[in-house]
Design a protein around this motif. Structure first.
Motif, PDB file in Angstrom:
ATOM      1  N   ALA B  56      30.276 -33.948 -64.254  1.00  0.00           N
ATOM      2  CA  ALA B  56      29.407 -33.000 -65.260  1.00  0.00           C
ATOM      3  C   ALA B  56      28.118 -32.815 -65.006  1.00  0.00           C
ATOM      4  O   ALA B  56      27.342 -32.265 -65.642  1.00  0.00           O
ATOM      5  CB  ALA B  56      29.759 -33.437 -66.548  1.00  0.00           C
ATOM      6  N   PHE B  93      27.319 -27.214 -68.567  1.00  0.00           N
ATOM      7  CA  PHE B  93      26.250 -28.109 -67.836  1.00  0.00           C
ATOM      8  C   PHE B  93      24.876 -28.012 -68.467  1.00  0.00           C
ATOM      9  O   PHE B  93      24.431 -27.191 -68.780  1.00  0.00           O
ATOM     10  CB  PHE B  93      26.462 -27.727 -66.532  1.00  0.00           C
ATOM     11  N   ASP B  94      24.216 -29.254 -67.961  1.00  0.00           N
ATOM     12  CA  ASP B  94      22.744 -29.368 -68.846  1.00  0.00           C
ATOM     13  C   ASP B  94      22.150 -30.410 -67.947  1.00  0.00           C
ATOM     14  O   ASP B  94      21.783 -31.508 -68.234  1.00  0.00           O
ATOM     15  CB  ASP B  94      22.797 -29.881 -70.192  1.00  0.00           C
ATOM     16  N   TRP B  95      21.592 -29.881 -66.555  1.00  0.00           N
ATOM     17  CA  TRP B  95      20.940 -30.639 -65.845  1.00  0.00           C
ATOM     18  C   TRP B  95      19.896 -29.740 -65.073  1.00  0.00           C
ATOM     19  O   TRP B  95      19.525 -28.837 -65.736  1.00  0.00           O
ATOM     20  CB  TRP B  95      21.813 -31.532 -64.835  1.00  0.00           C
TER      21      TRP B  95
END
Lengths: 218, 138
Positions: B56, B93-95
């Motif tokens: 993820a 997604f959160d990067w």
């Protein structure tokens, strides 16, 4: 003459069995020194191997992790940082194979030390672990003082790390996975960016697990 | 006589079309093969050899619908990096993606490779496409 032949035949058969036995042993790395002690009035020389000294870090759950929790356990150590754009993702991709192989065995741990503790807070490490799909107590992402991490990396695990503003991400580091045995000794070092070497590491852990905890392997 | 002229013109047209198509194909092949190298050096560590992403953390690159819809902002994402929430292949997604140190032609090559690999088939992303897109970056 006949007797000699028989003798040779016996030796051959014995050695064939000996060399065929699955008695594979992993080498022991690091500095070593011979220590002579007096035991029962006699001088006994023993080899003392380099071991990982005591340390204390915080894992992604905010728990304090020291060498005590790892006593009698096999573990793999590597050094990374979460914002690393270069080799880290590929290392973690390969480390996931190690994790998936041993996550349910309970006697193998993975320690990923961050070399950028300023940015990689416990919260960031937890988020990173979650996103990587890592749960439970097998794979720890560890944060500690920068000096302590760098000293541990270079002096104990023999992995070079350093800050370098000219490279992407700001740090150079080697992508080694270091295998530590139940007696805290270095038993292997693998290129974490190479799937083949990581497969070898997975095999070597199996070999190491079969080794008795108190064996004085030479 | 008339027939000969018509045949001649038709033949000319045919040759023209074929050679133009070949040119286009040649262009694609150039972009694509150069793009593979750019991808290996700048994208593969995170997005994987087969564009599968990483859990993820890193989104996969096999979502043709996403790629097609965002084709005009992809050059900006590659050039300037990206941080925040993004939905790819119905997953969140959160990067962050760091900015890639690439010039426009390399970006065009990489995007041609990506949008025509991993099950995608979106045709050539040209240097002109990237230049046009870059002028509209937010």
């Amino acid at each position: 003459m006949k007797k000699l032949l028989t003798a040779i035949a016996i030796i051959l058969v014995w050695s064939a069995c000996k060399f065929n036995s699955n008695d594979k042993k992993l080498p022991i790395y690091g500095n070593r020194q011979a220590v002579t002690k007096v035991v029962n009035g006699q001088n006994v020389t023993d080899t003392v191997y380099q071991t990982i000294p005591s340390f204390k870090f915080i894992n992604q759950y905010g728990d304090s992790i020291s060498d005590k929790q790892l006593a009698g356990k096999i573990y793999v150590a590597d050094f990374f940082f979460t914002s690393c754009p270069s080799i880290c993702p590929i290392m973690q991709r390969n480390m996931l194979n190690v994790y998936n192989t041993y996550k349910n065995t309970g006697d193998v741990n993975i320690l990923s030390f961050t070399i950028d503790p300023k940015y990689d807070s416990v919260k960031v490490l937890k988020k990173y672990a979650d996103k990587l799909g890592v749960t439970g107590k097998t794979w720890w992402f560890l944060q500690g003082k920068k000096d302590a991490t760098y000293t541990l990396a270079e002096k104990s695990y023999l992995v070079a790390v350093s800050k370098d503003t000219t490279v992407p991400g700001g740090y150079v580091h080697q992508g080694y996975f270091v295998l530590i045995d139940k007696q805290k000794r270095i038993r292997g070092s693998y290129d974490g960016t190479s799937p083949e070497q990581v497969t070898q590491l997975i095999d070597d852990i199996k070999t190491l697990k079969a080794e008795p905890a108190s064996a004085n392997t030479q | 006589m008339k027939l000969k002229v018509i045949t001649g013109i038709l033949l000319l047209l045919f040759v023209l079309i074929v050679s133009c198509q070949n040119d286009k194909g040649l262009d694609f092949n150039r972009y694509y093969s150069a793009g593979k190298l750019v991808y290996q050096n700048h994208c593969q560590n995170c997005h994987g050899e087969n564009g599968e992403g990483l859990q993820a953390l890193m989104p996969p690159l096999n979502d043709s619908v996403f790629l097609k819809k965002n084709i005009h902002i992809l050059p900006c994402l590659v050039k300037n990096g990206f941080q925040g929430k993004i939905t790819v292949s119905k997953r969140n997604f959160d990067w962050q993606m760091p900015p890639a140190n690439l010039n426009y032609i390399e970006i065009a090559q990489a995007l041609t490779y990506i949008t025509n690999s991993f099950g995608n088939n979106l045709g050539t992303v040209t240097f002109e496409d990237v230049t046009a897109a870059m002028s509209k970056c937010k």
